[in-house]
Design a protein around this motif. Structure first.
Motif, PDB file in Angstrom:
ATOM      1  N   LYS A 296       0.773  -1.045   0.009  1.00  0.00           N
ATOM      2  CA  LYS A 296       0.027  -0.250  -0.070  1.00  0.00           C
ATOM      3  C   LYS A 296       0.724   1.322  -0.203  1.00  0.00           C
ATOM      4  CE  LYS A 296      -3.885  -2.160   2.769  1.00  0.00           C
ATOM      5  NZ  LYS A 296      -4.577  -2.481   1.237  1.00  0.00           N
ATOM      6  N   VAL A 297       0.292   2.322  -0.510  1.00  0.00           N
ATOM      7  CA  VAL A 297       0.944   3.419  -0.363  1.00  0.00           C
ATOM      8  C   VAL A 297      -0.050   4.649   0.167  1.00  0.00           C
ATOM      9  CG1 VAL A 297       1.937   5.539  -1.930  1.00  0.00           C
ATOM     10  CG2 VAL A 297       2.144   3.075  -2.722  1.00  0.00           C
ATOM     11  N   VAL A 298       0.540   5.231   1.044  1.00  0.00           N
ATOM     12  CA  VAL A 298      -0.221   6.486   1.719  1.00  0.00           C
ATOM     13  C   VAL A 298      -0.111   7.810   1.234  1.00  0.00           C
ATOM     14  CG1 VAL A 298      -1.002   7.435   3.805  1.00  0.00           C
ATOM     15  CG2 VAL A 298      -0.618   4.778   3.768  1.00  0.00           C
ATOM     16  N   LYS A 299      -1.153   8.382   0.920  1.00  0.00           N
ATOM     17  CA  LYS A 299      -1.025   9.948   0.322  1.00  0.00           C
ATOM     18  C   LYS A 299      -1.558  10.984   1.701  1.00  0.00           C
ATOM     19  CE  LYS A 299      -2.901  13.252  -2.724  1.00  0.00           C
ATOM     20  NZ  LYS A 299      -3.704  13.548  -3.876  1.00  0.00           N
ATOM     21  N   SER A 300      -0.689  11.820   1.843  1.00  0.00           N
ATOM     22  CA  SER A 300      -1.012  12.853   2.970  1.00  0.00           C
ATOM     23  C   SER A 300      -1.052  14.192   2.104  1.00  0.00           C
ATOM     24  CB  SER A 300      -0.476  13.069   4.109  1.00  0.00           C
ATOM     25  OG  SER A 300      -0.704  14.174   4.895  1.00  0.00           O
ATOM     26  N   SER A 301      -2.128  15.089   2.074  1.00  0.00           N
ATOM     27  CA  SER A 301      -2.208  16.132   1.378  1.00  0.00           C
ATOM     28  C   SER A 301      -1.404  17.379   2.037  1.00  0.00           C
ATOM     29  CB  SER A 301      -3.620  16.736   1.039  1.00  0.00           C
ATOM     30  OG  SER A 301      -4.316  17.123   2.303  1.00  0.00           O
ATOM     31  N   SER A 302      -1.065  17.177   3.082  1.00  0.00           N
ATOM     32  CA  SER A 302       0.058  17.803   3.966  1.00  0.00           C
ATOM     33  C   SER A 302       0.525  17.405   5.007  1.00  0.00           C
ATOM     34  CB  SER A 302      -0.963  19.215   4.472  1.00  0.00           C
ATOM     35  OG  SER A 302      -0.309  20.064   5.350  1.00  0.00           O
ATOM     36  N   LEU A 303       1.585  17.928   5.293  1.00  0.00           N
ATOM     37  CA  LEU A 303       2.226  17.444   6.669  1.00  0.00           C
ATOM     38  C   LEU A 303       1.449  17.601   8.002  1.00  0.00           C
ATOM     39  CD1 LEU A 303       4.273  17.973   9.361  1.00  0.00           C
ATOM     40  CD2 LEU A 303       4.862  16.110   7.710  1.00  0.00           C
ATOM     41  N   SER A 304       0.594  18.609   8.004  1.00  0.00           N
ATOM     42  CA  SER A 304      -0.058  18.706   9.005  1.00  0.00           C
ATOM     43  C   SER A 304      -1.057  17.384   9.476  1.00  0.00           C
ATOM     44  CB  SER A 304      -1.202  20.031   9.105  1.00  0.00           C
ATOM     45  OG  SER A 304      -2.097  19.744   7.966  1.00  0.00           O
ATOM     46  N   ASN A 305      -1.533  16.399   8.388  1.00  0.00           N
ATOM     47  CA  ASN A 305      -2.282  15.406   8.711  1.00  0.00           C
ATOM     48  C   ASN A 305      -1.244  14.387   9.461  1.00  0.00           C
ATOM     49  OD1 ASN A 305      -4.623  16.047   7.178  1.00  0.00           O
ATOM     50  ND2 ASN A 305      -3.635  15.415   5.396  1.00  0.00           N
ATOM     51  N   LEU A 306       0.069  14.391   9.561  1.00  0.00           N
ATOM     52  CA  LEU A 306       1.182  13.610   9.958  1.00  0.00           C
ATOM     53  C   LEU A 306       1.508  14.203  11.340  1.00  0.00           C
ATOM     54  CD1 LEU A 306       3.028  12.353   6.905  1.00  0.00           C
ATOM     55  CD2 LEU A 306       0.990  11.223   8.056  1.00  0.00           C
ATOM     56  N   LEU A 307       1.299  15.567  11.629  1.00  0.00           N
ATOM     57  CA  LEU A 307       1.737  16.233  12.766  1.00  0.00           C
ATOM     58  C   LEU A 307       0.831  17.407  13.144  1.00  0.00           C
ATOM     59  CD1 LEU A 307       4.080  16.296  14.790  1.00  0.00           C
ATOM     60  CD2 LEU A 307       5.367  18.146  13.475  1.00  0.00           C
ATOM     61  N   PRO A 308      -0.244  17.021  13.487  1.00  0.00           N
ATOM     62  CA  PRO A 308      -1.331  18.102  13.609  1.00  0.00           C
ATOM     63  C   PRO A 308      -1.010  19.140  14.335  1.00  0.00           C
ATOM     64  CG  PRO A 308      -2.060  16.090  14.626  1.00  0.00           C
ATOM     65  CD  PRO A 308      -0.882  15.659  13.944  1.00  0.00           C
ATOM     66  N   LEU A 309      -0.388  18.931  15.750  1.00  0.00           N
ATOM     67  CA  LEU A 309      -0.162  20.069  16.664  1.00  0.00           C
ATOM     68  C   LEU A 309       1.378  20.396  16.422  1.00  0.00           C
ATOM     69  CD1 LEU A 309      -1.900  18.415  19.770  1.00  0.00           C
ATOM     70  CD2 LEU A 309      -2.540  20.486  18.239  1.00  0.00           C
ATOM     71  N   ILE A 310       1.625  21.187  15.547  1.00  0.00           N
ATOM     72  CA  ILE A 310       3.078  21.377  15.170  1.00  0.00           C
ATOM     73  C   ILE A 310       3.679  22.752  16.164  1.00  0.00           C
ATOM     74  CG2 ILE A 310       3.069  20.675  12.715  1.00  0.00           C
ATOM     75  CD1 ILE A 310       3.213  23.737  12.022  1.00  0.00           C
ATOM     76  N   PHE A 311       4.933  22.484  16.461  1.00  0.00           N
ATOM     77  CA  PHE A 311       5.946  23.559  17.002  1.00  0.00           C
ATOM     78  C   PHE A 311       6.151  24.569  15.695  1.00  0.00           C
ATOM     79  CE2 PHE A 311       9.514  25.493  18.543  1.00  0.00           C
ATOM     80  CZ  PHE A 311       9.245  25.967  19.910  1.00  0.00           C
ATOM     81  N   ASP A 312       5.950  25.813  15.947  1.00  0.00           N
ATOM     82  CA  ASP A 312       6.312  26.643  14.939  1.00  0.00           C
ATOM     83  C   ASP A 312       6.863  27.908  15.617  1.00  0.00           C
ATOM     84  OD1 ASP A 312       4.395  28.294  15.622  1.00  0.00           O
ATOM     85  OD2 ASP A 312       2.898  27.303  13.817  1.00  0.00           O
ATOM     86  N   ASN A 313       7.241  28.791  14.788  1.00  0.00           N
ATOM     87  CA  ASN A 313       7.852  30.029  15.235  1.00  0.00           C
ATOM     88  C   ASN A 313       6.811  31.004  16.111  1.00  0.00           C
ATOM     89  OD1 ASN A 313       6.451  31.172  13.181  1.00  0.00           O
ATOM     90  ND2 ASN A 313       8.176  31.884  11.919  1.00  0.00           N
ATOM     91  N   SER A 314       5.784  30.840  16.035  1.00  0.00           N
ATOM     92  CA  SER A 314       4.932  31.603  16.860  1.00  0.00           C
ATOM     93  C   SER A 314       4.835  31.119  18.226  1.00  0.00           C
ATOM     94  CB  SER A 314       3.277  31.113  16.562  1.00  0.00           C
ATOM     95  OG  SER A 314       2.943  29.903  16.733  1.00  0.00           O
ATOM     96  N   TYR A 315       5.651  30.264  18.620  1.00  0.00           N
ATOM     97  CA  TYR A 315       5.700  29.726  20.020  1.00  0.00           C
ATOM     98  C   TYR A 315       7.235  30.612  20.597  1.00  0.00           C
ATOM     99  CZ  TYR A 315       2.378  26.260  19.594  1.00  0.00           C
ATOM    100  OH  TYR A 315       1.339  25.436  19.260  1.00  0.00           O
ATOM    101  N   LEU A 316       8.032  31.168  19.807  1.00  0.00           N
ATOM    102  CA  LEU A 316       9.337  31.675  20.222  1.00  0.00           C
ATOM    103  C   LEU A 316       9.137  33.001  20.579  1.00  0.00           C
ATOM    104  CD1 LEU A 316      11.394  30.255  17.213  1.00  0.00           C
ATOM    105  CD2 LEU A 316      10.973  29.296  19.499  1.00  0.00           C
TER     106      LEU A 316
END
Length: 160
Positions: free
Chosen positions: A140-160
């Motif tokens: 099987k091959v899995v498709k995600s339309s965005s990384l946000s599906n694999l990492l829904p609570l991302i750490f980004d620069n808004s926390y810095l």
């Protein structure tokens, strides 16, 4: 207390042959570079092929080192190369494939946590999602339309 539910939507293809032809070609490049990975310790080979908005394809594979964790995963090898050589060109699609030299790997293998965070950084930088296809050696091959599906609570620069 309040409970929240997080959902991800992924598409699953039963086999490589079900993929659109352009994605099959990108995945084949991922397979070819996977088989050139340097993984003498884990015997776990990973290949990444990135399609950029300008039509360029960037490849990467995992590179291990006896001094763990000095090696680097295929996804980060490829995305950092793209960032260094094409800093203003968005990544559209990432095709990933993994293979074990110890057993046949048929389970779709997603990026590890460190790679997910790195891919998330590039999605944020380019303000555009990266479609990710991932598979094992076969199956099987899995498709995600965005990384946000694999990492829904991302750490980004808004926390810095």
């Amino acid at each position: 207390m309040k409970e929240i539910e997080i959902k991800s939507t992924l598409q699953v293809y039963d086999s490589f042959d079900e993929l659109p032809k352009d994605i099959q070609q990108l995945m084949q490049k991922s397979m070819a570079i996977r088989d050139k990975a340097y993984a003498p310790y884990s015997e776990f080979l990973v290949g990444a092929a990135l399609l950029l908005e300008n039509g360029e394809v960037v490849l990467g594979n995992n590179q291990e080192n006896a001094c763990y964790p000095s090696g680097l995963c295929a996804e980060r090898t490829a995305i950092y190369y793209a960032g260094a050589n094409y800093p203003d060109v968005p990544v559209l699609i990432m095709a990933l494939t993994a293979k074990s030299l110890k057993h046949q790997l048929v389970t779709p293998t997603p990026p590890c946590g460190a790679c997910r965070q790195s891919i998330a950084e590039y999605e944020l930088k380019q303000n555009k999602p990266i479609t990710i296809y991932f598979m094992g050696e076969t199956g099987k091959v899995v498709k995600s339309s965005s990384l946000s599906n694999l990492l829904p609570l991302i750490f980004d620069n808004s926390y810095l």
